[in-house]
Write a protein that holds these residues in place. Structure first.
Motif, PDB file in Angstrom:
ATOM      1  N   ARG A   1      31.302 -52.044  62.475  1.00  0.00           N
ATOM      2  CA  ARG A   1      30.407 -51.447  61.474  1.00  0.00           C
ATOM      3  C   ARG A   1      30.274 -52.391  60.290  1.00  0.00           C
ATOM      4  O   ARG A   1      31.254 -52.947  59.811  1.00  0.00           O
ATOM      5  N   ILE A   2      29.044 -52.578  59.833  1.00  0.00           N
ATOM      6  CA  ILE A   2      28.782 -53.248  58.561  1.00  0.00           C
ATOM      7  C   ILE A   2      27.808 -52.377  57.783  1.00  0.00           C
ATOM      8  O   ILE A   2      26.813 -51.904  58.340  1.00  0.00           O
ATOM      9  N   ASP A   3      28.090 -52.164  56.502  1.00  0.00           N
ATOM     10  CA  ASP A   3      27.224 -51.353  55.659  1.00  0.00           C
ATOM     11  C   ASP A   3      25.771 -51.771  55.816  1.00  0.00           C
ATOM     12  O   ASP A   3      25.451 -52.971  55.782  1.00  0.00           O
ATOM     13  N   GLN A   4      24.902 -50.785  55.959  1.00  0.00           N
ATOM     14  CA  GLN A   4      23.449 -50.948  56.053  1.00  0.00           C
ATOM     15  C   GLN A   4      22.976 -51.574  57.361  1.00  0.00           C
ATOM     16  O   GLN A   4      21.775 -51.562  57.646  1.00  0.00           O
ATOM     17  N   LEU A   5      23.901 -52.127  58.157  1.00  0.00           N
ATOM     18  CA  LEU A   5      23.498 -52.830  59.367  1.00  0.00           C
ATOM     19  C   LEU A   5      23.805 -52.069  60.644  1.00  0.00           C
ATOM     20  O   LEU A   5      23.490 -52.552  61.736  1.00  0.00           O
ATOM     21  N   GLY A   6      24.432 -50.879  60.525  1.00  0.00           N
ATOM     22  CA  GLY A   6      24.665 -50.060  61.700  1.00  0.00           C
ATOM     23  C   GLY A   6      26.002 -50.307  62.368  1.00  0.00           C
ATOM     24  O   GLY A   6      26.913 -50.921  61.787  1.00  0.00           O
TER      25      GLY A   6
END
Length: 279
Positions: free
Chosen positions: A267-272
């Motif tokens: 998981r990466i913020d804003q990237l899914g």
């Protein structure tokens, strides 16, 4: 905008994620594929004006592919987080460490990871990726981010024996089929303006292995674009992944690597998010 490609491998269609998290079909607007010519600033700006709510819904359980098609170069940065360099027992690099991954390693964000024959040292590496939208040659750091079409989540899967013990050349351990999961979507730069403050986390079988923030990069994205463009031409559609934080299996004591049946989630913020099963 969050652009994506969906459907069976080799037969993907173009889609986008709407504000409610639903997949919308863009085939009427992009009848072919999300090829590099669609990544120009002008075309991306036109796409952002579309009312996605009026486009056909797509089954949320559909397979997602690599978010862009027609990639011609797949480049990667090594040792780009201080803690990762330390766990690897290596000095902080004075310039970016560069290597390439084979285009054939690209795979969808939730596709299986296929263990190489007899591998006992296949490792995980969560990374921020970006895709070039405009041809870049000798660009300045000040202007570098203008050449990016968008950002994506990546897993730089690595077979450490091939990477380290087979007479150099990191690409050997980085280029097996399925070793480059990208996606689930490409977040365009109008939606993600600062790539240097994104939380990132990777788990193996539910246990956190990597947790960091892109603020800890040694060389930020703008530096990477400018640096690469000094000695190679970056082309629209090219994928670049920017290094991994601490917590890889190689750095654990004792070392731990992926085995058949393991599940990796990223998981990466804003990237899914991504989920891969090791087979």
């Amino acid at each position: 905008m969050k652009l994506l490609r969906y459907g069976a491998a080799g037969a993907e269609k173009v889609g986008a994620l709407d504000a409610q998290g639903n997949i919308r079909d863009l085939s009427l607007l992009i009848p072919g594929d999300l090829t590099p010519d669609w990544l120009s600033p002008e075309r991306l700006q036109a796409l952002t004006a579309i009312n996605l709510e009026k486009l056909p819904l797509v089954d949320k359980n559909v397979r997602l592919g690599v978010p862009v098609a027609g990639t011609r170069q797949f480049m990667a940065i090594g040792l780009n987080y201080r803690a990762h360099a330390a766990e690897s027992g290596l000095d902080i690099p004075k310039e970016p460490v560069i290597f390439s991954k084979a285009l054939t390693s690209l795979s969808g964000p939730n596709d299986d990871i296929l263990l190489p024959d007899d591998s006992t040292a296949t490792d995980w590496e969560i990374e921020l990726g970006f895709v070039i939208g405009t041809k870049a040659q000798k660009v300045s750091e000040k202007d570098a981010l203008k050449y990016i079409a968008g950002y994506c989540l990546a897993n730089d899967v690595s077979e450490r024996d091939w990477q380290i013990k087979r007479n150099g050349q990191w690409s050997k351990g980085k280029s097996f089929d399925t070793f480059g999961p990208i996606g689930p979507w490409l977040v365009t730069t109008d939606e993600l303006t600062d790539p240097q403050k994104l939380e990132m986390e990777l788990k193996v079988n539910g246990e956190v292995r990597q947790h960091s923030n892109t603020a800890d990069m040694i060389f930020p994205v703008a530096t990477i674009v400018s640096y690469l463009s000094q000695f190679m031409t970056l082309l629209p559609g090219d994928v670049v992944i920017t290094g991994t934080p601490a917590g890889v299996g190689l750095g654990m004591k004792p070392q731990q690597f992926l085995k058949k049946g393991d599940v990796v989630t990223l998981r990466i913020d804003q990237l899914g998010t991504q989920t891969q099963k090791v087979v």
